[in-house]
Structures are given as structure tokens and as C-alpha cells.
Design a protein around this motif. Structure first.
Motif, PDB file in Angstrom:
ATOM      1  N   ARG A  46       0.839  -1.078   0.186  1.00  0.00           N
ATOM      2  CA  ARG A  46      -0.276   0.024  -0.181  1.00  0.00           C
ATOM      3  C   ARG A  46       0.750   1.375   0.039  1.00  0.00           C
ATOM      4  NH1 ARG A  46      -2.825  -3.267  -1.417  1.00  0.00           N
ATOM      5  NH2 ARG A  46      -5.003  -4.000  -0.896  1.00  0.00           N
ATOM      6  N   HIS A  47       2.103   1.165   0.075  1.00  0.00           N
ATOM      7  CA  HIS A  47       3.201   2.310   0.254  1.00  0.00           C
ATOM      8  C   HIS A  47       3.848   2.218  -1.289  1.00  0.00           C
ATOM      9  CE1 HIS A  47       5.755   5.425   1.201  1.00  0.00           C
ATOM     10  NE2 HIS A  47       6.620   4.690   1.111  1.00  0.00           N
ATOM     11  N   TYR A  48       3.623   3.440  -1.963  1.00  0.00           N
ATOM     12  CA  TYR A  48       4.337   3.625  -3.357  1.00  0.00           C
ATOM     13  C   TYR A  48       5.424   4.661  -3.273  1.00  0.00           C
ATOM     14  CZ  TYR A  48       1.376  -0.259  -4.495  1.00  0.00           C
ATOM     15  OH  TYR A  48       0.632  -1.532  -4.436  1.00  0.00           O
ATOM     16  N   ASP A  49       6.647   4.573  -3.830  1.00  0.00           N
ATOM     17  CA  ASP A  49       7.562   5.641  -3.860  1.00  0.00           C
ATOM     18  C   ASP A  49       8.088   5.808  -5.286  1.00  0.00           C
ATOM     19  OD1 ASP A  49      10.081   6.622  -1.874  1.00  0.00           O
ATOM     20  OD2 ASP A  49      10.590   6.256  -3.697  1.00  0.00           O
ATOM     21  N   LEU A  73       1.177   7.305  -0.909  1.00  0.00           N
ATOM     22  CA  LEU A  73       2.143   7.889  -1.969  1.00  0.00           C
ATOM     23  C   LEU A  73       3.339   8.896  -1.752  1.00  0.00           C
ATOM     24  CD1 LEU A  73       2.668   7.317  -5.215  1.00  0.00           C
ATOM     25  CD2 LEU A  73       0.977   9.217  -5.463  1.00  0.00           C
ATOM     26  N   ALA A  74       4.423   8.635  -2.147  1.00  0.00           N
ATOM     27  CA  ALA A  74       5.516   9.423  -1.857  1.00  0.00           C
ATOM     28  C   ALA A  74       6.255   9.496  -2.827  1.00  0.00           C
ATOM     29  CB  ALA A  74       6.592   8.497  -0.860  1.00  0.00           C
ATOM     30  N   THR A  75       6.681  11.043  -3.351  1.00  0.00           N
ATOM     31  CA  THR A  75       7.534  11.239  -4.465  1.00  0.00           C
ATOM     32  C   THR A  75       8.541  12.131  -3.786  1.00  0.00           C
ATOM     33  OG1 THR A  75       7.654  11.982  -6.818  1.00  0.00           O
ATOM     34  CG2 THR A  75       6.059  13.353  -5.126  1.00  0.00           C
ATOM     35  N   LYS A  76       9.367  12.702  -4.691  1.00  0.00           N
ATOM     36  CA  LYS A  76      10.640  13.499  -4.448  1.00  0.00           C
ATOM     37  C   LYS A  76      10.870  14.719  -5.342  1.00  0.00           C
ATOM     38  CE  LYS A  76      12.533   8.881  -3.209  1.00  0.00           C
ATOM     39  NZ  LYS A  76      11.934   8.147  -4.281  1.00  0.00           N
ATOM     40  N   CYS A  77      11.589  15.463  -4.691  1.00  0.00           N
ATOM     41  CA  CYS A  77      12.521  16.711  -5.435  1.00  0.00           C
ATOM     42  C   CYS A  77      13.588  17.055  -4.973  1.00  0.00           C
ATOM     43  CB  CYS A  77      11.332  17.945  -5.385  1.00  0.00           C
ATOM     44  SG  CYS A  77      11.549  18.716  -3.991  1.00  0.00           S
ATOM     45  N   GLY A  78      14.410  17.809  -5.704  1.00  0.00           N
ATOM     46  CA  GLY A  78      15.805  18.229  -5.326  1.00  0.00           C
ATOM     47  C   GLY A  78      16.965  18.186  -6.182  1.00  0.00           C
ATOM     48  N   TYR A 113       6.491  13.682   1.051  1.00  0.00           N
ATOM     49  CA  TYR A 113       7.274  14.421  -0.056  1.00  0.00           C
ATOM     50  C   TYR A 113       8.526  14.566   0.356  1.00  0.00           C
ATOM     51  CZ  TYR A 113       7.860  17.975  -3.774  1.00  0.00           C
ATOM     52  OH  TYR A 113       8.437  18.563  -4.902  1.00  0.00           O
ATOM     53  N   TYR A 114       9.427  14.080  -0.348  1.00  0.00           N
ATOM     54  CA  TYR A 114      11.310  14.239   0.106  1.00  0.00           C
ATOM     55  C   TYR A 114      11.988  15.135  -0.507  1.00  0.00           C
ATOM     56  CZ  TYR A 114      10.567   9.226   1.924  1.00  0.00           C
ATOM     57  OH  TYR A 114      10.393   7.953   2.408  1.00  0.00           O
TER      58      TYR A 114
END
Length: 319
Positions: A46-49, A73-78, A113-114
């Protein structure tokens, strides 16, 4: 599936890392990726990255088209693609990247959000402040940091509570055991372990060195370059024998070892195909099994660094 806490949510103890949907490990296609996501959901994940940099938005677009709303749901920036590749942590850039990610993901909110990599000349307190405002605005449920030192985590957490820290952690990448795992536990922060299967080294079958130059980044990764590659295959072979003797899948045993290192750790293995998900059934390890694994694969056994010099440019080193 066993549940573990990620911020104010409970998720399965194993999540899913979607980097490979962006072609980082070789060619794939949308239909195969969507079938893989369906299989992961059927398996109780249930956790998607994902991240904006994975295939320059391709991974996020696939998850957006998949469309399930009942997942974490997790996503990232940087990370800013080059050349040269660099990083930005200023508020303008973070906000712009978030809006672009939300558009690709077809959402108005992301659960986690990472900051994918830290920009050294931007105080981490300023970054935490930006993330706090995004939480308060309802844009994100919580924020995380990736590849940071325990001291950075402490500073950010003091400014605004951190939900999760993401770091490579597996049988052959154990740096988090030298302070990060302990700090996360102390601060009640989840440690999300990416590449828990060693980028395929702990897959069902021993890897073959058939990486496509310019497509699969393992082609130039120190651990996958000769003579390190052959030395690592030889080092891991006795572990494969142990798994066969005990009736474990190799991925299942490798994931079980990661999970056993702390109940606040959530590994996020990745794959391009639904077929490989069947191998993720977690082995049932007792103390004697864990001791046997540590004898066969002691800390520091790997030949070669986990990243090349360019990839290490914005990874915080603390030991």
C-alpha cells in the motif's frame, strides 16, 4: 501483511519503489509497469515511492495513469538533471516541482514528499520550514529527507517533525547502522530502506553482467564493475546456498533481514515486472538464522562503493 507506522498512517511492512519504471535498469513499457502495480496491490502493498527524476517524470506519469487513490504515495524533488547534475532546495523550486509532480500523479495532495538530496548551502531549517508550510496548506501529508546524516535529521526535526528518512540499506549497504537507524528510532521517524535487494544482486538468480551501457546505471556502478562484480557474486553464493537449504527465496530472506533490524524500518524493493513480486514472500527468520546470515555476509563484505564519485556528490557522509 505486517503493518508498520509511516507518519500518522499504518502501511504494509514492505513498500514498492518505482524507480525502474523510468528505465533506470533497462527498457520497460507502460503496460508492463501497470501490470506490476496491479500485482503489488494484490500482494497487499500500500506504500508506493517514486520521484520526479525517475525517467524525468515517466514513473510519476505511470502511477498517475494507474489511478488508485487508496494507497500511500511518496515522491521527491531536489535533484536537477544536468549536465552537470546538481541540487536545489529553495522554496520556489520545491513548490514548482511539487505542482509538476501532482499534475503527473493526477492528485492534489501527496502523502509524503522528500527532499531527494540536500543542497549544502541552504540551511536545513529553511527546508523544513518550506515543508511545514506545504503540510499546513494541505499539499503534502508529511515530509522526508533522503541520504542525510543523523545530525541533519536532528536539525530538521527540531524545526518541524520529519516523517521519514530514506537511505540505501541492505545486506551489503549498512551505513545506516552507524547512527541513522538509531536516530530515527529515537525521534520516532520511519527509515525507508531503498534498494534492499542490492539493485538485483539479491534477486532470485545470480545476476549476469548484461547491463546496457548508457541505460542501466549499474554498468558503471563500482559494485557491478569487474573485478568487483565477480567478487560480489562469489561472496553472496554461500548466502544463496543457505536460502536453498532453508527453503527461503533469496529476496525473501534479504527483505526479512532488513525488517529484523528495527520495527521502524520499511523496505521498498522495486521491480519492472509482476513476476518478481512472487519472490518477495518474507522468510521467517529466528535469531539463529540472523546470526548465520551475519556470519556468511558480515558488515562490509561488499567489494566496491555503492555509488560512483559523481553519484556521491550530494550524499551526506558522516562516518
Amino acid at each position: 501483511m505486517e503493518q508498520r507506522r509511516l507518519g500518522n498512517r499504518s502501511v504494509g511492512a514492505i513498500g514498492f519503489g518505482a524507480m525502474s519504471f523510468g528505465g533506470m535498469f533497462g527498457a520497460t513499457n507502460e503496460a508492463t509497469s501497470l501490470a506490476c502495480l496491479d500485482a503489488a496491490l494484490d500482494a497487499g502493498i500500500r506504500h508506493y515511492d517514486t520521484a520526479n527524476i525517475y525517467g524525468m517524470g515517466v514513473s510519476e506519469q505511470i502511477i498517475g495513469r494507474w489511478g488508485h487513490r487508496d494507497v500511500h504515495l511518496a515522491t521527491k524533488c531536489g535533484i536537477v538533471n544536468g549536465p552537470p547534475r546538481t541540487v536545489r532546495n529553495d522554496e520556489l523550486h520545491i513548490r514548482q516541482c511539487l505542482e509538476e509532480s501532482l499534475s503527473r500523479l493526477k492528485r492534489d495532495h501527496v502523502d509524503l514528499y522528500y527532499i531527494h538530496r540536500r543542497q549544502p548551502d541552504v540551511p536545513i531549517e529553511d527546508v523544513a520550514g518550506t515543508m511545514a508550510r506545504l503540510v499546513q496548506e494541505g499539499k503534502i501529508g508529511g515530509y522526508g529527507l533522503s541520504e542525510v546524516a543523523p545530525a541533519t535529521l536532528r536539525r530538521a526535526h527540531a524545526e518541524y517533525p520529519v516523517t521519514a528518512v530514506q537511505n540505501e540499506f541492505s545486506l551489503w549497504s549498512r551505513l545506516p547502522q552507524l547512527g541513522l537507524i538509531q536516530t530515527c528510532r529515537e525521534l520516532d521517524v520511519a527509515l525507508v530502506a531503498f534498494s534492499p535487494l542490492g539493485r538485483g544482486m539479491f534477486g532470485r538468480e545470480p545476476l549476469k553482467r548484461e547491463f546496457r551501457s548508457g541505460i542501466d546505471f549499474r554498468d558503471t556502478n563500482p559494485r557491478f564493475v569487474e573485478p568487483n562484480f565477480s567478487a560480489n557474486l562469489a561472496a553472496i553464493a554461500p548466502f544463496r546456498d543457505l536460502c536453498a537449504d532453508r527453503g527461503w527465496t533469496v529476496p525473501g530472506a534479504a527483505l526479512a533481514w532488513v525488517l529484523a533490524q528495527g520495527d521502524h524500518i520499511i523496505p521498498i524493493p522495486g521491480t519492472r515486472t509482476a513476476e518478481h513480486l512472487r519472490d518477495w514472500t518474507v522468510a521467517d527468520l529466528d535469531a539463529a538464522d540472523l546470526a548465520a546470515i551475519d556470519r556468511i555476509l558480515p558488515a562490509g563484505f561488499a567489494h566496491g562503493d555503492r555509488y560512483g564519485d559523481q553519484q556521491m556528490a550530494f550524499v551526506e557522509r558522516y562516518c
